[in-house]
Design a protein around this motif. Sequence first.
Motif, PDB file in Angstrom:
ATOM      1  N   TYR A  27       0.866  -1.290  -0.071  1.00  0.00           N
ATOM      2  CA  TYR A  27       0.061   0.036   0.116  1.00  0.00           C
ATOM      3  C   TYR A  27       0.962   1.119  -0.021  1.00  0.00           C
ATOM      4  O   TYR A  27       1.709   1.337   0.692  1.00  0.00           O
ATOM      5  CB  TYR A  27      -0.926  -0.053   1.162  1.00  0.00           C
ATOM      6  N   PRO A  28       0.643   2.232  -0.711  1.00  0.00           N
ATOM      7  CA  PRO A  28      -0.892   2.524  -1.483  1.00  0.00           C
ATOM      8  C   PRO A  28      -0.795   1.365  -2.837  1.00  0.00           C
ATOM      9  O   PRO A  28       0.005   1.116  -3.302  1.00  0.00           O
ATOM     10  CB  PRO A  28      -0.542   3.949  -2.230  1.00  0.00           C
ATOM     11  N   PHE A  29      -1.862   1.336  -3.068  1.00  0.00           N
ATOM     12  CA  PHE A  29      -2.457   0.247  -4.034  1.00  0.00           C
ATOM     13  C   PHE A  29      -2.132   0.981  -5.488  1.00  0.00           C
ATOM     14  O   PHE A  29      -2.461   2.302  -5.566  1.00  0.00           O
ATOM     15  CB  PHE A  29      -3.788  -0.029  -4.112  1.00  0.00           C
ATOM     16  N   PRO A  30      -1.726   0.216  -6.356  1.00  0.00           N
ATOM     17  CA  PRO A  30      -1.446   0.829  -7.798  1.00  0.00           C
ATOM     18  C   PRO A  30      -2.702   1.276  -8.561  1.00  0.00           C
ATOM     19  O   PRO A  30      -3.746   0.557  -8.256  1.00  0.00           O
ATOM     20  CB  PRO A  30      -0.555  -0.232  -8.757  1.00  0.00           C
ATOM     21  N   ARG A  31      -2.741   2.295  -9.237  1.00  0.00           N
ATOM     22  CA  ARG A  31      -3.911   2.413 -10.153  1.00  0.00           C
ATOM     23  C   ARG A  31      -3.623   1.985 -11.299  1.00  0.00           C
ATOM     24  O   ARG A  31      -2.741   1.974 -12.024  1.00  0.00           O
ATOM     25  CB  ARG A  31      -3.780   4.084 -10.196  1.00  0.00           C
ATOM     26  N   PRO A  32      -4.816   1.376 -12.078  1.00  0.00           N
ATOM     27  CA  PRO A  32      -4.766   1.047 -13.471  1.00  0.00           C
ATOM     28  C   PRO A  32      -4.069   2.141 -14.424  1.00  0.00           C
ATOM     29  O   PRO A  32      -3.656   1.919 -15.341  1.00  0.00           O
ATOM     30  CB  PRO A  32      -6.191   0.631 -13.719  1.00  0.00           C
ATOM     31  N   SER A  33      -4.862   3.418 -14.126  1.00  0.00           N
ATOM     32  CA  SER A  33      -4.370   4.568 -14.966  1.00  0.00           C
ATOM     33  C   SER A  33      -4.539   5.720 -13.974  1.00  0.00           C
ATOM     34  O   SER A  33      -4.887   5.515 -12.983  1.00  0.00           O
ATOM     35  CB  SER A  33      -5.030   4.553 -16.428  1.00  0.00           C
ATOM     36  N   ALA A  34      -4.115   6.824 -14.306  1.00  0.00           N
ATOM     37  CA  ALA A  34      -3.687   7.809 -13.476  1.00  0.00           C
ATOM     38  C   ALA A  34      -5.050   8.331 -12.821  1.00  0.00           C
ATOM     39  O   ALA A  34      -5.231   8.979 -11.715  1.00  0.00           O
ATOM     40  CB  ALA A  34      -3.116   9.164 -14.285  1.00  0.00           C
ATOM     41  N   LEU A  35      -6.317   8.312 -13.690  1.00  0.00           N
ATOM     42  CA  LEU A  35      -7.651   8.706 -13.308  1.00  0.00           C
ATOM     43  C   LEU A  35      -8.444   7.623 -12.771  1.00  0.00           C
ATOM     44  O   LEU A  35      -9.654   8.115 -12.215  1.00  0.00           O
ATOM     45  CB  LEU A  35      -8.433   9.246 -14.451  1.00  0.00           C
ATOM     46  N   GLU A  36      -8.138   6.509 -12.450  1.00  0.00           N
ATOM     47  CA  GLU A  36      -8.867   5.335 -12.049  1.00  0.00           C
ATOM     48  C   GLU A  36      -8.492   4.958 -10.396  1.00  0.00           C
ATOM     49  O   GLU A  36      -7.342   5.383 -10.140  1.00  0.00           O
ATOM     50  CB  GLU A  36      -8.601   4.115 -12.784  1.00  0.00           C
ATOM     51  N   VAL A  37      -9.356   4.715  -9.776  1.00  0.00           N
ATOM     52  CA  VAL A  37      -9.085   4.307  -8.533  1.00  0.00           C
ATOM     53  C   VAL A  37      -8.287   2.942  -8.394  1.00  0.00           C
ATOM     54  O   VAL A  37      -8.519   2.039  -9.410  1.00  0.00           O
ATOM     55  CB  VAL A  37     -10.406   4.362  -7.477  1.00  0.00           C
ATOM     56  N   PRO A  38      -7.702   2.573  -7.594  1.00  0.00           N
ATOM     57  CA  PRO A  38      -6.868   0.986  -7.400  1.00  0.00           C
ATOM     58  C   PRO A  38      -8.003   0.021  -7.698  1.00  0.00           C
ATOM     59  O   PRO A  38      -9.064   0.113  -7.083  1.00  0.00           O
ATOM     60  CB  PRO A  38      -6.083   1.076  -6.365  1.00  0.00           C
ATOM     61  N   ARG A  39      -7.794  -1.083  -8.328  1.00  0.00           N
ATOM     62  CA  ARG A  39      -8.677  -2.161  -8.490  1.00  0.00           C
ATOM     63  C   ARG A  39      -8.755  -2.801  -7.047  1.00  0.00           C
ATOM     64  O   ARG A  39      -9.763  -3.408  -6.933  1.00  0.00           O
ATOM     65  CB  ARG A  39      -8.089  -3.290  -9.594  1.00  0.00           C
ATOM     66  N   GLU A  40      -7.898  -2.902  -6.320  1.00  0.00           N
ATOM     67  CA  GLU A  40      -7.816  -3.441  -4.967  1.00  0.00           C
ATOM     68  C   GLU A  40      -9.018  -2.813  -4.213  1.00  0.00           C
ATOM     69  O   GLU A  40      -9.503  -3.259  -3.049  1.00  0.00           O
ATOM     70  CB  GLU A  40      -6.318  -3.368  -4.357  1.00  0.00           C
ATOM     71  N   LEU A  41      -9.393  -1.500  -4.333  1.00  0.00           N
ATOM     72  CA  LEU A  41     -10.603  -1.174  -3.663  1.00  0.00           C
ATOM     73  C   LEU A  41     -11.825  -1.784  -3.619  1.00  0.00           C
ATOM     74  O   LEU A  41     -12.740  -1.622  -2.935  1.00  0.00           O
ATOM     75  CB  LEU A  41     -10.644   0.515  -3.994  1.00  0.00           C
ATOM     76  N   THR A  42     -12.008  -2.315  -5.037  1.00  0.00           N
ATOM     77  CA  THR A  42     -13.076  -3.079  -5.171  1.00  0.00           C
ATOM     78  C   THR A  42     -13.289  -4.383  -4.310  1.00  0.00           C
ATOM     79  O   THR A  42     -12.124  -5.177  -4.212  1.00  0.00           O
ATOM     80  CB  THR A  42     -13.258  -3.679  -6.740  1.00  0.00           C
ATOM     81  N   GLY A  43     -14.217  -4.364  -3.578  1.00  0.00           N
ATOM     82  CA  GLY A  43     -14.494  -5.765  -2.568  1.00  0.00           C
ATOM     83  C   GLY A  43     -13.424  -5.741  -1.757  1.00  0.00           C
ATOM     84  O   GLY A  43     -13.476  -6.701  -0.541  1.00  0.00           O
ATOM     85  N   LEU A  44     -13.004  -4.693  -1.268  1.00  0.00           N
ATOM     86  CA  LEU A  44     -11.969  -4.424  -0.229  1.00  0.00           C
ATOM     87  C   LEU A  44     -12.577  -4.506   1.246  1.00  0.00           C
ATOM     88  O   LEU A  44     -12.260  -5.061   2.257  1.00  0.00           O
ATOM     89  CB  LEU A  44     -10.946  -3.248  -0.131  1.00  0.00           C
ATOM     90  N   ARG A  45     -13.915  -3.938   1.056  1.00  0.00           N
ATOM     91  CA  ARG A  45     -14.625  -4.042   2.545  1.00  0.00           C
ATOM     92  C   ARG A  45     -15.282  -5.175   2.814  1.00  0.00           C
ATOM     93  O   ARG A  45     -16.004  -5.318   3.959  1.00  0.00           O
ATOM     94  CB  ARG A  45     -15.791  -2.830   2.219  1.00  0.00           C
TER      95      ARG A  45
END
Length: 416
Positions: A27-45
């Motif tokens: 962490y921090p998680f990498p972003r797929p591209s500069a304007l996207e949120v990291p994929r790791e945030l999906t389902g993290l909760r």
Amino acid sequence: MPGETLPASETPRSCPFSSGPGEPRRYPFPRPSALEVPRELTGLRERPVVPVTLPSGDHALLVTRHADVRRLLTDERLSRNLNRPGAARIARNNRMFQDPKIDPDPPEHTRVRRLVMRAFTPTRVESLRPHIHEVVDELLTAMEKRGGPADLNEALAFPLPIRVICRLLGVPEGDTALFRSWTDHFLSVSRFPPERIRAAMADMNRYIAELIAAKRRSPGDDLVSDMIRVRDREDGRLAEYELQWWCRLLLLVGYETTATQLGGGVALLLAHPGQLALLREDYGRIPDAVEETLRWKLAGSSVSMLRYAVDDIEMDGYTIPKGASVIPAADSANQDETVFDRPEVFDITRDAGRHLTFSVGPHFCVGAALARAELQIATEALLRRFPGLRLAVPPERLRRHEGSLLEAFTEIPVTW
């Protein structure tokens, strides 16, 4: 002091897990591209707490859910004071917000913040609105004269907040160029070597001391002069070092967060033509659009929200153990499916007001009102001035600085 470097021989610090929550993620998680949120945030909760490894190599616990993050940000058992044996560090070679001379917890933090906020009032922020409009108009006129394509960072996003914060603090306009480099070094995770960080911060500290001395000799109608009055007229309740520390903090991080958010927010709008069209149809949506870009947390991850547990904290069937380093993850909370419908969708019509980008509680961002004013005024003026504004490169070609706490965009090419 901020910017102090650490011995290279220090080894990574572990985090005492009370149960087996899995192998730490980077962490921090990498972003797929500069304007996207990291994929790791999906389902993290799906898990309330996730172990992570920071850029320093130290371990921490990432708290993922909106309700938990919000609660922990007001929990006195979670300390902002990282000057403790075994506390995780953000970076190996830069202490950043770790300063053994400053106690960032109540009651000391409450005392100092209350004194500072008496000078940093909503009335003062409101009085800056004409100046913000004036600077924005000047910058956009220069941008129009030069013609496109232009780098939005250099044309608007960075010059605006540094000029505004320097005006607020009473820094001579001719000195604003100095702060770009100092801030880059202050926020370096791995971008600059330790010796360059040390040199930059020494220069910054000298400048602040000289600025305070000059304002003490000849006070003006500015925040530094007001903070000096608080110190000098109230039996030294704001110590000299505290005065210097707050001036330095406001100058350094009071502008680059807004600059990164402003440039990134405009780029995000330009990358979503449907949302941009909605905004152009009704500029009354500007405040909602700004809040949605803030929910997207374009100015970096939540690593700067690093805390230390001074006692065990029970949370949703999990114990955060005493001595653990903890990150209340606003970036994850802002993507919480139980709070925001389809959070992965950029939608300026949603009510994004529950985002935690500015934090909550005793460490709520003192500059939030100023940042909102700048973001709203600049975004609307830019879009009105340039009806054909568009990105000059595909969104996926935008890049961010690596090894920086705020992950600022290297450039944002636009044309019209």
